[in-house]
Design a protein around this motif. Structure first.
Motif, mmCIF file in Angstrom:
data_model
loop_
_atom_site.group_PDB
_atom_site.id
_atom_site.type_symbol
_atom_site.label_atom_id
_atom_site.label_comp_id
_atom_site.label_asym_id
_atom_site.label_seq_id
_atom_site.Cartn_x
_atom_site.Cartn_y
_atom_site.Cartn_z
ATOM 1 N N ALA A 103 0.596 -1.045 0.586
ATOM 2 C CA ALA A 103 -0.009 -0.268 0.227
ATOM 3 C C ALA A 103 1.211 1.552 -0.186
ATOM 4 C CB ALA A 103 -1.133 0.035 1.223
ATOM 5 N N TYR A 104 2.611 1.725 0.571
ATOM 6 C CA TYR A 104 3.081 1.672 0.676
ATOM 7 C C TYR A 104 3.099 2.866 -1.008
ATOM 8 C CZ TYR A 104 3.142 1.402 5.325
ATOM 9 O OH TYR A 104 3.270 1.562 6.992
ATOM 10 N N GLY A 105 3.353 4.047 -1.226
ATOM 11 C CA GLY A 105 3.298 4.340 -2.614
ATOM 12 C C GLY A 105 4.586 5.462 -2.333
ATOM 13 N N ARG A 106 6.498 5.124 -1.622
ATOM 14 C CA ARG A 106 7.212 5.717 -1.855
ATOM 15 C C ARG A 106 8.032 4.759 -1.267
ATOM 16 N NH1 ARG A 106 8.504 10.904 1.376
ATOM 17 N NH2 ARG A 106 7.432 11.318 -0.216
ATOM 18 N N GLU A 107 9.294 4.701 -2.094
ATOM 19 C CA GLU A 107 10.409 3.654 -1.556
ATOM 20 C C GLU A 107 11.411 4.286 -0.759
ATOM 21 O OE1 GLU A 107 10.284 1.136 -2.320
ATOM 22 O OE2 GLU A 107 9.629 0.207 -4.365
ATOM 23 N N GLU A 108 11.631 3.892 0.116
ATOM 24 C CA GLU A 108 12.148 4.280 1.334
ATOM 25 C C GLU A 108 12.257 3.848 2.432
ATOM 26 O OE1 GLU A 108 9.480 7.921 2.123
ATOM 27 O OE2 GLU A 108 8.538 6.561 4.039
ATOM 28 N N ILE A 109 13.388 3.610 2.812
ATOM 29 C CA ILE A 109 13.734 2.382 4.434
ATOM 30 C C ILE A 109 14.275 3.289 5.518
ATOM 31 C CG2 ILE A 109 15.232 1.293 4.787
ATOM 32 C CD1 ILE A 109 16.450 1.088 1.922
ATOM 33 N N PRO A 110 13.024 3.087 7.010
ATOM 34 C CA PRO A 110 11.801 1.696 6.725
ATOM 35 C C PRO A 110 10.775 2.499 6.237
ATOM 36 C CG PRO A 110 12.262 2.333 8.688
ATOM 37 C CD PRO A 110 13.058 3.269 8.041
ATOM 38 N N LYS A 111 9.442 2.133 5.746
ATOM 39 C CA LYS A 111 8.157 2.382 5.381
ATOM 40 C C LYS A 111 8.101 2.345 6.874
ATOM 41 C CE LYS A 111 8.490 1.158 1.218
ATOM 42 N NZ LYS A 111 8.206 0.024 -0.318
ATOM 43 N N ARG A 112 7.157 3.648 7.498
ATOM 44 C CA ARG A 112 6.474 4.115 8.302
ATOM 45 C C ARG A 112 5.787 4.389 8.063
ATOM 46 N NH1 ARG A 112 11.463 6.069 9.618
ATOM 47 N NH2 ARG A 112 12.777 5.238 11.497
ATOM 48 N N GLU A 113 4.343 3.290 9.165
ATOM 49 C CA GLU A 113 3.289 3.955 9.655
ATOM 50 C C GLU A 113 2.760 5.362 9.251
ATOM 51 O OE1 GLU A 113 4.850 1.955 11.138
ATOM 52 O OE2 GLU A 113 3.630 0.552 11.917
ATOM 53 N N GLY A 114 1.668 6.421 9.086
ATOM 54 C CA GLY A 114 1.593 7.959 8.842
ATOM 55 C C GLY A 114 2.470 8.568 8.764
ATOM 56 N N ASN A 136 -2.542 0.137 -4.111
ATOM 57 C CA ASN A 136 -3.115 0.730 -4.569
ATOM 58 C C ASN A 136 -5.221 0.590 -4.357
ATOM 59 O OD1 ASN A 136 -1.976 0.552 -7.549
ATOM 60 N ND2 ASN A 136 -2.241 2.964 -7.305
ATOM 61 N N ARG A 137 -5.044 -0.352 -4.270
ATOM 62 C CA ARG A 137 -6.731 -1.081 -3.850
ATOM 63 C C ARG A 137 -6.342 -1.081 -2.604
ATOM 64 N NH1 ARG A 137 -7.504 -5.979 -5.951
ATOM 65 N NH2 ARG A 137 -5.780 -5.973 -7.660
ATOM 66 N N LYS A 138 -6.023 -1.444 -1.566
ATOM 67 C CA LYS A 138 -5.279 -1.650 -0.450
ATOM 68 C C LYS A 138 -4.882 -1.016 0.191
ATOM 69 C CE LYS A 138 -5.362 -6.141 0.193
ATOM 70 N NZ LYS A 138 -6.308 -6.803 1.311
ATOM 71 N N ALA A 139 -4.566 0.229 -0.467
ATOM 72 C CA ALA A 139 -4.210 1.589 0.052
ATOM 73 C C ALA A 139 -5.868 2.008 0.775
ATOM 74 C CB ALA A 139 -2.868 2.652 -0.961
ATOM 75 N N GLU A 140 -6.310 2.436 -0.624
ATOM 76 C CA GLU A 140 -7.408 2.904 -0.569
ATOM 77 C C GLU A 140 -7.989 1.960 1.102
ATOM 78 O OE1 GLU A 140 -10.778 6.010 -1.452
ATOM 79 O OE2 GLU A 140 -7.934 5.718 -1.905
#
Length: 329
Positions: A103-114, A136-140
């Motif tokens: 669901a995350y839309g950016r490549e970064e390390i690590p991926k954080r909620e919020g 995309n569907r999971k993110a929505e």
């Protein structure tokens, strides 16, 4: 006793979630179409309601029949399905939506909620069924959960990364386990340091229960192994669990080309590292299974099954050509 309704419940994450709930003294009802074998068919502790979660009447009937305190939604693949679920189950103590690290839309390390932005989702993507729009569907769906919580629904999300473990019908890890179990030399793309965060399925199941019990409405929680391993280290873990040895052979793009292959020909390879921050979930008291123990259970069930990951196989003949090229260097 708390009554949980698991939407899904018979294949992989849902199956382990039912086991997890039973182990913690929940009454459990599963709701699905009945198109797959039910491992709980002879278990008197588990009720089964047959129906289609995409059918509003079936979903409402399941809610009235089960009258759950907790709902774990393992098979919501479109935002509209989540919208209907948070409406039908608006009065439960906890509705937990199984989202995805995709669901995350950016490549970064690590991926954080919020913090890490989610993927966008157009109206066309929201109604699509292809793998390209899965994230995309999971993110929505996550956004639907957050909006429902703002309106008083005790709804939360859990975002697993790549899930592995017993009864994994995707057979992604089975491909690598089959290679380690049957060959002395295994080709790994690149330098073997590819890092794609994985989550042991029993830990995903425990995360769903913990979030239902301790999570905050509107929040999302990443879940993945607390200790990450590279692809090469993963194969070493598998070999240890199989009590065998394996030579991991690194192959770059030039060497792979000799077999008509490229790095993406190999399942569980990802060029850019995918890592989820799991501290939010750990703060609720959740813990992950030690990797050696998780792999031992995974290997034992793999060997009992007939899964070999053949659909992910780039072809052993092609790999042998790559190995032949590497031997000339």
């Amino acid at each position: 006793m708390t009554h949980a309704l698991v939407i899904g419940g018979t294949r992989f994450i849902g199956r382990h979630t039912v086991d997890e709930l039973l182990a913690h003294d929940y009454d459990v009802t599963i709701f699905n179409r009945g198109t797959h074998d039910n491992p709980f068919a002879d278990d008197e502790r588990v009720e089964h309601i047959e129906g289609d979660r995409t059918d509003d009447t079936d979903l409402q009937t399941a809610s009235l029949a089960a009258r759950p305190d907790v709902v774990i939604d393992c098979v919501a693949y479109k935002p509209a399905e989540v919208e209907r679920a948070v409406e039908v189950f608006s009065d439960v103590d906890a509705y937990v939506y199984v989202s995805s690290g995709d669901a995350y839309g950016r490549e970064e390390i690590p991926k954080r909620e919020g913090e890490t932005p989610l993927r966008p989702c157009s109206s066309e993507q929201a109604d699509d069924e292809s793998s390209e729009t899965y994230g995309n569907r999971k993110a929505e769906g996550d956004r639907v959960v957050a909006a429902a919580a703002e309106n008083g629904v005790d709804a939360m999300s859990v975002r697993p990364c790549i899930v592995y473990g017993p009864h994994d019908y995707t057979e992604r890890l089975d491909y690598w386990l089959d290679r380690v179990d049957n060959y002395d030399r295994v080709v790994v793309p690149g330098d073997g340091q590819n890092l794609w965060h994985r989550a042991y399925v029993e830990d995903v199941a425990s995360a769903l229960r913990v979030v239902a019990e301790e999570g905050s409405p509107g929040e999302a929680y990443n879940v993945g192994d607390r200790r990450l391993v590279t692809l090469e280290e993963l194969l070493t873990l598998a070999a240890d669990a199989m009590d065998t040895n394996v030579e991991v052979v690194h192959a770059g793009e030039r060497e792979l080309a000799a077999g008509g292959l490229e790095p993406s020909s190999f399942v569980l390879y990802r060029e850019y590292p995918h890592v989820l921050d799991t501290n939010e979930l750990a703060s609720l008291g959740w813990e992950s299974t030690p990797l050696a123990e998780a792999m031992a259970r995974t290997v034992a069930e793999h060997r009992r099954s007939d899964r070999d990951g053949v659909e992910h196989d780039p072809g052993r003949d092609a790999e042998e050509r790559v190995l032949g090229v590497l031997e000339t260097f």
